[in-house]
Design an enzyme around this catalytic site. Structure first.
Site, PDB file in Angstrom:
ATOM      1  N   SER A   1      -7.113  -4.289  13.253  1.00 58.92           N
ATOM      2  CA  SER A   1      -6.813  -3.677  13.875  1.00 58.92           C
ATOM      3  C   SER A   1      -8.305  -4.385  14.908  1.00 58.92           C
ATOM      4  CB  SER A   1      -6.998  -2.962  14.305  1.00 58.92           C
ATOM      5  OG  SER A   1      -7.540  -2.233  14.926  1.00 58.92           O
TER       6      SER A   1
ATOM      7  N   TYR B   1     -14.068   2.924  10.954  1.00 56.91           N
ATOM      8  CA  TYR B   1     -12.788   2.532  10.822  1.00 56.91           C
ATOM      9  C   TYR B   1     -12.184   1.231  11.204  1.00 56.91           C
ATOM     10  CZ  TYR B   1      -8.071   1.495  12.938  1.00 56.91           C
ATOM     11  OH  TYR B   1      -6.859   0.671  12.971  1.00 56.91           O
TER      12      TYR B   1
HETATM   13  N1  LIG Z   1      -1.591   2.589  16.300  1.00 56.28           N
HETATM   14  C1  LIG Z   1      -1.991   1.682  17.202  1.00 56.28           C
HETATM   15  O1  LIG Z   1      -2.835   1.731  17.827  1.00 56.28           O
HETATM   16  C2  LIG Z   1      -3.125   0.846  16.060  1.00 56.28           C
HETATM   17  C3  LIG Z   1      -3.751  -0.451  16.241  1.00 56.28           C
HETATM   18  C4  LIG Z   1      -4.119  -1.248  15.632  1.00 56.28           C
HETATM   19  C5  LIG Z   1      -4.172  -1.187  14.315  1.00 56.28           C
HETATM   20  N2  LIG Z   1      -3.471  -0.414  14.197  1.00 56.28           N
HETATM   21  C6  LIG Z   1      -2.787  -0.008  12.170  1.00 56.28           C
HETATM   22  O2  LIG Z   1      -1.678  -0.347  11.948  1.00 56.28           O
HETATM   23  C7  LIG Z   1      -1.487  -0.076  10.974  1.00 56.28           C
HETATM   24  C8  LIG Z   1      -0.075   1.497  11.272  1.00 56.28           C
HETATM   25  O3  LIG Z   1      -0.615   2.015  11.852  1.00 56.28           O
HETATM   26  P1  LIG Z   1       0.388   2.978  12.796  1.00 56.28           P
HETATM   27  O4  LIG Z   1       0.038   3.714  14.277  1.00 56.28           O
HETATM   28  O5  LIG Z   1       1.723   2.060  12.674  1.00 56.28           O
HETATM   29  O6  LIG Z   1       0.821   5.026  11.921  1.00 56.28           O
HETATM   30  P2  LIG Z   1       1.304   5.760  11.878  1.00 56.28           P
HETATM   31  O7  LIG Z   1       2.210   6.246  13.185  1.00 56.28           O
HETATM   32  O8  LIG Z   1       0.583   6.828  11.320  1.00 56.28           O
HETATM   33  O9  LIG Z   1       2.290   5.644  10.714  1.00 56.28           O
HETATM   34  C9  LIG Z   1       1.219   5.321   9.305  1.00 56.28           C
HETATM   35  C10 LIG Z   1       2.387   4.843   8.317  1.00 56.28           C
HETATM   36  O10 LIG Z   1       1.837   4.781   6.913  1.00 56.28           O
HETATM   37  C11 LIG Z   1       1.786   5.363   5.955  1.00 56.28           C
HETATM   38  N3  LIG Z   1       0.776   6.716   5.403  1.00 56.28           N
HETATM   39  C12 LIG Z   1      -0.478   7.123   5.908  1.00 56.28           C
HETATM   40  N4  LIG Z   1      -1.573   7.220   5.167  1.00 56.28           N
HETATM   41  C13 LIG Z   1      -0.503   7.369   3.608  1.00 56.28           C
HETATM   42  C14 LIG Z   1      -0.953   7.368   2.727  1.00 56.28           C
HETATM   43  N5  LIG Z   1      -2.369   7.995   2.255  1.00 56.28           N
HETATM   44  N6  LIG Z   1      -0.530   6.867   1.598  1.00 56.28           N
HETATM   45  C15 LIG Z   1       0.391   6.210   1.734  1.00 56.28           C
HETATM   46  N7  LIG Z   1       0.827   5.635   3.409  1.00 56.28           N
HETATM   47  C16 LIG Z   1       0.328   6.298   4.269  1.00 56.28           C
HETATM   48  C17 LIG Z   1       2.584   6.852   7.395  1.00 56.28           C
HETATM   49  O11 LIG Z   1       3.241   7.850   6.352  1.00 56.28           O
HETATM   50  P3  LIG Z   1       3.320   9.015   5.504  1.00 56.28           P
HETATM   51  O12 LIG Z   1       2.616  10.066   6.276  1.00 56.28           O
HETATM   52  O13 LIG Z   1       4.540   9.262   4.791  1.00 56.28           O
HETATM   53  O14 LIG Z   1       2.147   8.632   4.265  1.00 56.28           O
HETATM   54  C18 LIG Z   1       3.043   6.544   8.393  1.00 56.28           C
HETATM   55  O15 LIG Z   1       4.642   5.368   7.635  1.00 56.28           O
HETATM   56  C19 LIG Z   1      -2.798   0.925  10.161  1.00 56.28           C
HETATM   57  O16 LIG Z   1      -3.254   0.207   9.371  1.00 56.28           O
HETATM   58  C20 LIG Z   1      -3.732   1.440  11.579  1.00 56.28           C
HETATM   59  O17 LIG Z   1      -4.595   1.166  11.838  1.00 56.28           O
HETATM   60  C21 LIG Z   1      -2.449   1.197  14.864  1.00 56.28           C
END
Ligand SMILES: NC(=O)c1ccc[n+]([C@@H]2O[C@H](COP(=O)([O-])OP(=O)(O)OC[C@H]3O[C@@H](n4cnc5c(N)ncnc54)[C@H](OP(=O)(O)O)[C@@H]3O)[C@@H](O)[C@H]2O)c1
Length: 248
Positions: free
Chosen positions: A135, A145
């Site tokens: 991130s 985080y």
């Molecule tokens: N969104 C942003 O603005 C942003 C920015 C920078 C970086 N990121 C990073 O991008 C990545 C994805 O984030 P996102 O925003 O796409 O999140 P999201 O929409 O909340 O999706 C998270 C995914 O991870 C799975 N997950 C969560 N906890 C888990 C666990 N304990 N074991 C296995 N699977 C798990 C969830 O499915 P289940 O709940 O079914 O397990 C879901 O498929 C993360 O690493 C986040 O830190 C996000």
């Protein structure tokens, strides 16, 4: 030969965008997350649309048992995407330490163990690619985080150098704010984030896959976030910390 990719956190947000983009490029997929019904629905949708083979692994990556299930599925993959992640509300020091330990297992231990498993196979085969989703937060001192993501960035930069001659590349993706359910899940207040800071998950993934093909160590989608990363890494740390503290 058909390439195979394993994507963690593939049912929502960035991971889901990776799964769709890779299937459209002909990859067979292994999708990992906790909710089996949702995984199965995503797998059915993707395999019907793109005609690729999709396997699902329901596993909580913050648990030892769940992580072992995912490690077993790494066998023979060409591309690993460590994407699954979450965040807990509240600043470290006020949160429950058991919840923090579980977060550390998901955000650091899981990608470390999966990278180890994939890397060893890829190096012995002489080819393979890994994307770790970090991130922009990694470039600023902003709580646990950001610290987890900084760990991923630091390790990934070294891994990409260390294993380049073995035919394995490691690209660390550092997105800014991406419009998805991530922020809702952590009950984050997002009204104060300017519109220009929001990114589209499909575009973030397209940029990451371009950078992956070029073997780039760091992928920072969009010129505006690249500029912010340069500032965060060159301005005095005291100033960067004060600006970061003003954020959410
Ligand atoms: N969104 C942003 O603005 C942003 C920015 C920078 C970086 N990121 C990073 O991008 C990545 C994805 O984030 P996102 O925003 O796409 O999140 P999201 O929409 O909340 O999706 C998270 C995914 O991870 C799975 N997950 C969560 N906890 C888990 C666990 N304990 N074991 C296995 N699977 C798990 C969830 O499915 P289940 O709940 O079914 O397990 C879901 O498929 C993360 O690493 C986040 O830190 C996000």
């Amino acid at each position: 030969m058909t390439q195979r990719a394993l994507v963690t956190g593939a049912t929502a947000g960035i991971g889901h965008a990776f799964a769709r983009a890779l299937a459209s490029r002909g990859y067979d997929l292994v999708l990992v997350s906790r909710d089996l019904a949702r995984l199965q629905a995503v797998a059915d949708q993707i395999s019907t649309k793109h005609g690729v083979e999709v396997t699902v692994v329901s596993a909580d990556l913050s648990s030892h048992v769940g992580l072992a299930k995912a490690v077993a599925a790494v066998d023979g993959i060409d591309l690993l995407i460590n994407n699954a992640g979450s965040s807990i509300a509240g600043w470290f020091g006020k949160t429950d330490i058991a919840a923090e330990e579980s977060q550390l297992d998901l955000m650091v231990r899981a990608p470390m163990v999966l990278t180890d498993a994939a890397l060893k196979q890829m190096v012995s085969r002489g080819s393979g690619k890994i994307i770790n989703v970090a991130s922009m937060a990694a470039f600023t001192p902003r709580g646990i985080y950001a610290a987890h993501k900084a760990w991923l960035v630091n390790l990934g930069l070294w891994l990409n150098l260390q294993y380049a001659d073995s035919g394995v590349t490691v690209t660390t993706l550092c997105p800014g704010f991406v419009h998805i359910e991530f922020h809702q899940r952590m009950n984050a207040k997002t009204d104060d984030i300017p519109r220009w800071m929001w990114l589209d998950a499909d575009k973030v993934v397209a940029a990451a896959l371009r950078d992956l093909e070029r073997g780039k160590a760091l992928s920072i989608p969009t010129a505006r976030y690249k500029a912010l990363a340069v500032l965060a890494r060159t301005l005095p740390i005291g100033l960067v910390s004060r600006v970061a503290k003003k954020g959410r």
